[in-house]
Design a protein around this motif. Structure first.
Motif, mmCIF file in Angstrom:
data_model
loop_
_atom_site.group_PDB
_atom_site.id
_atom_site.type_symbol
_atom_site.label_atom_id
_atom_site.label_comp_id
_atom_site.label_asym_id
_atom_site.label_seq_id
_atom_site.Cartn_x
_atom_site.Cartn_y
_atom_site.Cartn_z
ATOM 1 N N ARG A 1 5.164 -2.774 7.345
ATOM 2 C CA ARG A 1 6.555 -2.324 7.654
ATOM 3 C C ARG A 1 6.721 -1.596 6.123
ATOM 4 O O ARG A 1 6.471 -1.935 4.903
ATOM 5 N N GLU A 2 7.881 -0.498 6.423
ATOM 6 C CA GLU A 2 8.082 0.294 5.179
ATOM 7 C C GLU A 2 9.062 -0.660 3.956
ATOM 8 O O GLU A 2 9.765 -1.276 4.609
ATOM 9 N N ILE A 3 8.409 -0.382 2.851
ATOM 10 C CA ILE A 3 9.245 -1.129 1.662
ATOM 11 C C ILE A 3 9.625 -0.365 0.706
ATOM 12 O O ILE A 3 9.309 0.885 0.778
ATOM 13 N N ALA A 4 10.285 -0.620 -0.284
ATOM 14 C CA ALA A 4 10.810 0.258 -1.306
ATOM 15 C C ALA A 4 9.631 0.668 -2.125
ATOM 16 O O ALA A 4 8.642 -0.317 -2.633
ATOM 17 N N SER A 5 9.668 1.764 -2.619
ATOM 18 C CA SER A 5 8.436 2.373 -3.641
ATOM 19 C C SER A 5 8.395 1.717 -4.571
ATOM 20 O O SER A 5 9.377 1.232 -5.367
ATOM 21 N N TYR A 6 7.232 1.275 -5.017
ATOM 22 C CA TYR A 6 6.887 0.430 -6.397
ATOM 23 C C TYR A 6 5.955 1.299 -7.254
ATOM 24 O O TYR A 6 5.513 2.012 -6.882
ATOM 25 N N GLY A 7 5.921 0.662 -8.429
ATOM 26 C CA GLY A 7 5.344 1.530 -9.484
ATOM 27 C C GLY A 7 5.330 2.949 -9.730
ATOM 28 O O GLY A 7 6.480 3.458 -9.457
ATOM 29 N N LEU B 1 0.774 -1.159 0.081
ATOM 30 C CA LEU B 1 -0.077 -0.088 -0.195
ATOM 31 C C LEU B 1 0.900 1.360 0.093
ATOM 32 O O LEU B 1 2.038 1.166 0.324
ATOM 33 N N GLU B 2 0.211 2.419 -0.310
ATOM 34 C CA GLU B 2 0.926 3.620 -0.344
ATOM 35 C C GLU B 2 0.026 4.616 0.448
ATOM 36 O O GLU B 2 -0.979 4.702 0.483
ATOM 37 N N THR B 3 0.751 5.556 1.376
ATOM 38 C CA THR B 3 0.170 6.614 2.291
ATOM 39 C C THR B 3 1.177 7.771 2.217
ATOM 40 O O THR B 3 2.349 7.637 1.458
ATOM 41 N N ARG B 4 0.652 8.768 2.962
ATOM 42 C CA ARG B 4 1.486 9.905 2.891
ATOM 43 C C ARG B 4 1.982 10.239 4.109
ATOM 44 O O ARG B 4 1.489 9.835 5.247
ATOM 45 N N ILE C 1 4.980 7.163 1.035
ATOM 46 C CA ILE C 1 5.630 5.987 1.911
ATOM 47 C C ILE C 1 4.825 4.756 1.462
ATOM 48 O O ILE C 1 3.696 4.850 1.504
ATOM 49 N N CYS C 2 5.556 3.719 1.186
ATOM 50 C CA CYS C 2 4.938 2.377 0.757
ATOM 51 C C CYS C 2 5.054 1.363 1.861
ATOM 52 O O CYS C 2 6.366 1.354 2.455
ATOM 53 N N LEU C 3 4.185 0.611 2.199
ATOM 54 C CA LEU C 3 4.351 -0.279 3.182
ATOM 55 C C LEU C 3 3.988 -1.778 2.816
ATOM 56 O O LEU C 3 3.226 -1.647 1.637
ATOM 57 N N GLY C 4 4.334 -2.534 3.388
ATOM 58 C CA GLY C 4 3.891 -4.018 3.099
ATOM 59 C C GLY C 4 3.953 -5.177 4.003
ATOM 60 O O GLY C 4 4.649 -4.787 5.128
#
Length: 330
Positions: free
Chosen positions: A138-144, A119-122, A153-156
């Motif tokens: 937890r935070e992951i590398a940004s995707y797409g 997911l992505e949020t701000r 901020i991307c989380l997974g």
């Protein structure tokens, strides 16, 4: 479409098309809330068609009067093993709706074959960040496209299938096949459970079909599954003699070799204790190979050693061994 689990709370979770009036109403409320937090509603990055496909899902939470309380969606990603969580929203003051939606979508994602949710949020959306982190994201590398947005901020989260421990009263074809594989695996690993190596599928099927015919008040079967995968089983035979209805015998405790070391045997045994108590039992008995690792598990869970019988049975390789007798007062 995966089956919808019954909700024990005051709201209902239902799959809907994102163009349904209640879905549109909820997303408009979400847009307004996001715009107030970060200045961007996120509406431009949501295509309703992406949550209408075969491995996609749009859910709403409805109150007692049919009012919309929250929504969330799953969108397939190109990676195949991951889906994206979109349009996650719960109205202010609705207790537990957001958690119920998230938990439900995680289970549905597993059923749809996904192993991760992204997911992505701000950064400005501190409430959402705290919510997701509290639920294991937890935070992951940004995707797409988010890789080009420094304000994202991307989380997974890696999804772990839930353990399901249930009593079964009949064996359908898929479960029968898995039980046969479980029995063959146990014998191959050296368990002394009444069979010799090599145990073939026909012999395993004949055994489980016999068990299936005997299932009822006197013969109970517990199975432990992770998602759709069978990990273990145990049987409980309840004495039907007038002077022995207070006792039962624990039989055929199996845990698949790929699932050893996770405490699953203890889970099965504790549930068997509960089942026996509910049936009015005050005493359980069992026999197992003397000196086996199973003895350690039984002793740990309060079973008492009553003695050994020499040369009682043979190992799967055909070597005679003593059998240890155990009992447990409930």
């Amino acid at each position: 479409m995966p089956q919808i689990a019954a909700e024990p709370t005051a709201h209902r979770l239902l799959p809907l098309d994102p163009a349904a009036p209640v879905a549109l109403e909820l997303m408009q409320a979400l847009n307004a809330e996001l715009a107030a937090i970060s200045g961007d509603s996120g509406a431009a990055r949501f295509d309703p068609d992406t949550v209408r496909g075969e491995r996609a899902l749009f859910m709403v939470a409805l109150g007692a009067q049919g009012e919309g309380l929250g929504c969330a969606a799953l969108r397939p990603l190109g990676e195949g093993h991951a889906a994206e969580l979109k349009r996650m929203y719960a109205r202010a003051g609705t207790r537990g709706v957001g958690s119920a939606l998230l938990r439900h979508l995680e289970l549905q994602a597993l059923d749809l074959g996904y192993r991760e949710l992204w997911l992505e949020t701000r950064p400005a959306n501190a409430r959402a960040l705290a919510f997701y982190r509290r639920h294991g994201y937890r935070e992951i590398a940004s995707y797409g496209d988010y890789a080009l947005r420094p304000d994202s901020i991307c989380l997974g989260k890696t999804l772990v299938p839930a353990l399901l421990l249930n009593e079964v009263a009949q064996l359908d074809a898929p479960l029968l096949a898995q039980l046969c594989e479980l029995l063959i695996d146990s014998v191959q690993q050296g368990a002394s459970v009444g069979f010799l190596k090599p145990l073939g599928m026909a012999e395993a099927q004949a055994y489980w079909q016999q068990v299936a015919r005997s299932l009822g008040p006197a013969q109970r079967l517990l199975v432990l599954q992770e998602g759709q995968q069978l990990l273990g089983s145990v049987q409980l035979a309840l004495c039907q003699k007038p002077n022995g209805r207070h006792r039962g015998e624990l039989q055929k405790l199996f845990v698949h070799s790929r699932a050893r070391g996770r405490g699953l045997a203890s889970l099965l045994l504790r549930r068997a204790d509960e089942l026996a108590r509910a049936a009015g039992c005050s005493l359980l008995v069992l026999d197992t190979e003397s000196g086996s690792k199973a003895e350690q598990v039984y002793r740990h869970l309060g079973w008492q050693h009553a003695g050994n019988i020499p040369d009682y049975a043979s190992t799967p390789e055909g070597r005679l061994h003593p059998t240890a007798l155990y009992f447990k007062q409930l």
